[in-house]
Design a protein around this motif. Structure first.
Motif, mmCIF file in Angstrom:
data_model
loop_
_atom_site.group_PDB
_atom_site.id
_atom_site.type_symbol
_atom_site.label_atom_id
_atom_site.label_comp_id
_atom_site.label_asym_id
_atom_site.label_seq_id
_atom_site.Cartn_x
_atom_site.Cartn_y
_atom_site.Cartn_z
ATOM 1 N N GLU A 189 0.816 -1.216 0.000
ATOM 2 C CA GLU A 189 0.000 0.000 0.000
ATOM 3 C C GLU A 189 0.852 1.270 0.000
ATOM 4 O O GLU A 189 0.331 2.371 0.098
ATOM 5 C CB GLU A 189 -0.932 -0.022 1.206
ATOM 6 N N GLY A 190 2.177 1.116 -0.079
ATOM 7 C CA GLY A 190 3.077 2.250 -0.147
ATOM 8 C C GLY A 190 3.580 2.763 1.187
ATOM 9 O O GLY A 190 4.343 3.726 1.233
ATOM 10 N N MET A 191 3.191 2.130 2.287
ATOM 11 C CA MET A 191 3.654 2.549 3.615
ATOM 12 C C MET A 191 5.067 2.014 3.852
ATOM 13 O O MET A 191 5.372 0.884 3.484
ATOM 14 C CB MET A 191 2.721 2.010 4.709
ATOM 15 N N GLU A 192 5.901 2.847 4.468
ATOM 16 C CA GLU A 192 7.266 2.438 4.776
ATOM 17 C C GLU A 192 7.394 2.107 6.255
ATOM 18 O O GLU A 192 6.814 2.789 7.097
ATOM 19 C CB GLU A 192 8.259 3.538 4.391
ATOM 20 N N ILE A 193 8.151 1.046 6.539
ATOM 21 C CA ILE A 193 8.449 0.657 7.912
ATOM 22 C C ILE A 193 9.933 0.319 7.991
ATOM 23 O O ILE A 193 10.567 0.040 6.969
ATOM 24 C CB ILE A 193 7.603 -0.546 8.400
ATOM 25 N N THR A 194 10.472 0.353 9.202
ATOM 26 C CA THR A 194 11.851 -0.085 9.422
ATOM 27 C C THR A 194 11.850 -1.192 10.464
ATOM 28 O O THR A 194 11.071 -1.159 11.421
ATOM 29 C CB THR A 194 12.766 1.065 9.886
ATOM 30 N N LEU A 195 12.718 -2.158 10.257
ATOM 31 C CA LEU A 195 12.878 -3.291 11.163
ATOM 32 C C LEU A 195 14.352 -3.511 11.436
ATOM 33 O O LEU A 195 15.194 -3.258 10.576
ATOM 34 C CB LEU A 195 12.332 -4.580 10.533
ATOM 35 N N ARG A 196 14.645 -4.021 12.607
ATOM 36 C CA ARG A 196 16.003 -4.469 12.914
ATOM 37 C C ARG A 196 16.051 -5.968 12.665
ATOM 38 O O ARG A 196 15.206 -6.706 13.152
ATOM 39 C CB ARG A 196 16.361 -4.166 14.371
ATOM 40 N N GLN A 197 17.020 -6.391 11.859
ATOM 41 C CA GLN A 197 17.196 -7.803 11.532
ATOM 42 C C GLN A 197 18.671 -8.157 11.683
ATOM 43 O O GLN A 197 19.534 -7.302 11.528
ATOM 44 C CB GLN A 197 16.755 -8.066 10.083
ATOM 45 N N GLU A 198 18.944 -9.435 11.960
ATOM 46 C CA GLU A 198 20.334 -9.866 12.078
ATOM 47 C C GLU A 198 21.021 -9.766 10.720
ATOM 48 O O GLU A 198 20.536 -10.288 9.724
ATOM 49 C CB GLU A 198 20.412 -11.306 12.593
ATOM 50 N N ASP A 199 22.151 -9.072 10.693
ATOM 51 C CA ASP A 199 22.883 -8.847 9.464
ATOM 52 C C ASP A 199 23.291 -10.160 8.801
ATOM 53 O O ASP A 199 23.131 -10.338 7.595
ATOM 54 C CB ASP A 199 24.108 -7.965 9.763
ATOM 55 N N GLN A 200 23.797 -11.098 9.584
ATOM 56 C CA GLN A 200 24.255 -12.376 9.037
ATOM 57 C C GLN A 200 23.095 -13.147 8.410
ATOM 58 O O GLN A 200 23.258 -13.779 7.366
ATOM 59 C CB GLN A 200 24.932 -13.219 10.126
ATOM 60 N N MET A 201 21.910 -13.082 9.009
ATOM 61 C CA MET A 201 20.737 -13.757 8.467
ATOM 62 C C MET A 201 20.377 -13.176 7.100
ATOM 63 O O MET A 201 20.034 -13.908 6.177
ATOM 64 C CB MET A 201 19.560 -13.635 9.438
ATOM 65 N N LEU A 202 20.496 -11.850 6.947
ATOM 66 C CA LEU A 202 20.207 -11.223 5.652
ATOM 67 C C LEU A 202 21.170 -11.738 4.581
ATOM 68 O O LEU A 202 20.765 -12.021 3.454
ATOM 69 C CB LEU A 202 20.295 -9.704 5.760
ATOM 70 N N TYR A 203 22.464 -11.895 4.941
ATOM 71 C CA TYR A 203 23.442 -12.440 3.999
ATOM 72 C C TYR A 203 23.126 -13.895 3.662
ATOM 73 O O TYR A 203 23.153 -14.300 2.502
ATOM 74 C CB TYR A 203 24.865 -12.344 4.552
ATOM 75 N N GLN A 204 22.804 -14.691 4.678
ATOM 76 C CA GLN A 204 22.505 -16.108 4.450
ATOM 77 C C GLN A 204 21.293 -16.288 3.547
ATOM 78 O O GLN A 204 21.262 -17.193 2.715
ATOM 79 C CB GLN A 204 22.274 -16.824 5.779
ATOM 80 N N ARG A 205 20.292 -15.435 3.716
ATOM 81 C CA ARG A 205 19.074 -15.524 2.903
ATOM 82 C C ARG A 205 19.179 -14.720 1.607
ATOM 83 O O ARG A 205 18.228 -14.638 0.857
ATOM 84 C CB ARG A 205 17.867 -15.074 3.724
ATOM 85 N N GLU A 206 20.360 -14.136 1.385
ATOM 86 C CA GLU A 206 20.654 -13.373 0.170
ATOM 87 C C GLU A 206 19.622 -12.267 -0.086
ATOM 88 O O GLU A 206 19.174 -12.052 -1.209
ATOM 89 C CB GLU A 206 20.767 -14.308 -1.041
ATOM 90 N N ILE A 207 19.267 -11.563 0.980
ATOM 91 C CA ILE A 207 18.314 -10.459 0.877
ATOM 92 C C ILE A 207 19.091 -9.177 0.631
ATOM 93 O O ILE A 207 20.031 -8.852 1.358
ATOM 94 C CB ILE A 207 17.464 -10.358 2.158
ATOM 95 N N LYS A 208 18.680 -8.467 -0.411
ATOM 96 C CA LYS A 208 19.351 -7.212 -0.765
ATOM 97 C C LYS A 208 18.315 -6.172 -1.166
ATOM 98 O O LYS A 208 17.136 -6.483 -1.309
ATOM 99 C CB LYS A 208 20.368 -7.442 -1.880
ATOM 100 N N GLU A 209 18.755 -4.946 -1.327
ATOM 101 C CA GLU A 209 17.855 -3.866 -1.708
ATOM 102 C C GLU A 209 17.185 -4.194 -3.038
ATOM 103 O O GLU A 209 17.815 -4.704 -3.957
ATOM 104 C CB GLU A 209 18.619 -2.546 -1.788
#
Length: 139
Positions: free
Chosen positions: A35-55
């Motif tokens: 719906e176009g709403m922006e939110i921010t979350l804190r996530q484990e950096d290593q988990m983002l790398y493991q799951r290959e999540i990028k911008e």
């Protein structure tokens, strides 16, 4: 619900103190929902790398409120590779067969899972946001 990853920044705000050595390195992830709403979350950096999540990636929040990529068209392969708590899953299916609501988030798209139909001795359970369906025989 699906989100688009807008930004991933290192979380450097630990207040007056340094990060505890046992505490994982965190990232601040800025997301935009459908719906176009922006939110921010804190996530484990290593988990983002493991799951290959990028911008730019499309993501959902899994059962543990951690980001995961939206599965591609071959989501059944993702499903068969998961470890499932069979007794818990069976109990949830029985509750849905009785017509009661459950608090279960679709592991594929983040939608709400519930009763789709119950007729002719068959109960269909599925996600309201994607094509995930499970058909059960009614006793």
């Amino acid at each position: 619900m699906k989100y688009t990853v807008l930004r991933i920044d290192e979380d450097i705000d630990y207040g007056c103190e340094e990060r505890d050595e046992n505490q994982p390195v965190m990232a601040v992830v800025t997301l935009r929902d459908e719906e176009g709403m922006e939110i921010t979350l804190r996530q484990e950096d290593q988990m983002l790398y493991q799951r290959e999540i990028k911008e730019g990636d499309e993501v959902i929040l899994d059962e543990e409120k951690k980001l995961q990529k939206v599965p591609d068209e071959n989501w059944t392969e993702t499903c068969t590779s998961r470890t499932v708590d069979i007794p818990k899953f069976t109990a949830m299916m029985e509750v849905v067969k009785e017509g009661k609501d459950i608090d279960w988030i679709c592991p594929f798209c983040g939608g709400k899972v519930g009763l789709i139909s119950s007729e002719n001795g068959k109960t269909t359970i599925g996600c309201g946001s994607c094509d995930m369906r499970i058909q059960l025989e009614t006793n």
